[in-house]
Design a protein around this motif. Structure first.
Motif, short mmCIF file in Angstrom:
data_model
loop_
_atom_site.label_atom_id
_atom_site.label_comp_id
_atom_site.label_asym_id
_atom_site.label_seq_id
_atom_site.Cartn_x
_atom_site.Cartn_y
_atom_site.Cartn_z
N THR A 11 0.85 -1.19 0.00
CA THR A 11 0.00 0.00 0.00
C THR A 11 0.89 1.25 0.00
N GLY A 66 -2.63 6.93 -1.88
CA GLY A 66 -3.21 6.59 -0.59
C GLY A 66 -4.54 7.27 -0.34
N GLN A 121 -7.13 5.46 -2.40
CA GLN A 121 -7.45 4.14 -1.86
C GLN A 121 -8.08 4.21 -0.46
N GLU A 160 -6.62 5.31 2.26
CA GLU A 160 -5.63 5.15 3.34
C GLU A 160 -5.39 6.45 4.09
#
Length: 189
Positions: free
Chosen positions: A74, A132, A135, A137
């Motif tokens: 990630t 990030g 996604q 995150e």
């Protein structure tokens, strides 16, 4: 290792340790085990050799950082890997140290590779932060370029704090604090 490679490697080390002014042609020759004639046969003096050494140093930083930032995982994992990678913290960053050298920063010939490399690093980190965000995150609404600048500033500032205290503890604390901020969940904006 060829003579030019030994001269470049010696110059890299000396620039890191002593800076441009403190890196004399004689010191380079002694460290490289090369004579004066050999040095001037391969390079047009100290500025040319310093440029070759800076180009190699910046290429090495890009390679090492790129391997971590482009690895599987990630965005958060790759940024964490970059921040937590093994470093000789008390020596400082070989590229970051160049920014503190007035002779290197005085002209484009030596300054440009340093500036371009730090800009590349900020850009690559900004791309990861955006990934990030996309996604889920990282908090939506953050500005990837600002986070990337904070990441680079934390690493470079961590080196300064560690060198000043004579201990890597300050660097580790700066990185841990930044990772804590990156991993905390913020409510959606």
């Amino acid at each position: 290792m060829s003579t030019p490679d030994r001269l470049i490697e010696a110059t890299q080390e000396l620039l890191w340790e002593r800076g441009y002014v403190g890196t004399s042609p004689k010191a380079i020759q002694q460290r490289a085990g090369a004579g004066q004639g050999s040095m001037y046969h391969h390079f047009a003096g100290k500025p040319g050799l310093a440029r070759a050494a800076i180009l190699r140093t910046t290429a090495q930083l890009r390679k090492e950082a790129g391997e971590l930032l482009d690895a599987p995982g990630t965005a958060r994992e790759r940024i964490s890997a970059y921040l937590l990678r093994e470093r000789d913290v008390l020596r400082g960053c070989p590229v970051g140290r160049l920014t503190m050298d007035p002779e290197v920063m005085a002209g484009d010939e030596l300054r440009a590779p340093v500036d371009e490399t730090l800009a590349w690093l900020r850009g690559r980190l900004a791309e990861l932060v955006q990934e990030g965000v996309d996604q889920g995150e990282f908090a939506p609404g953050i500005v990837p370029e600002e986070i990337a600048a904070a990441l680079v500033a934390t690493v470079q500032g961590g080196y300064v704090l560690a060198r000043a205290s004579g201990s890597p503890v300050a660097f580790d604390a700066a990185v841990a604090g930044l990772l804590s901020l990156l991993t905390s969940r913020h409510p959606a904006a």
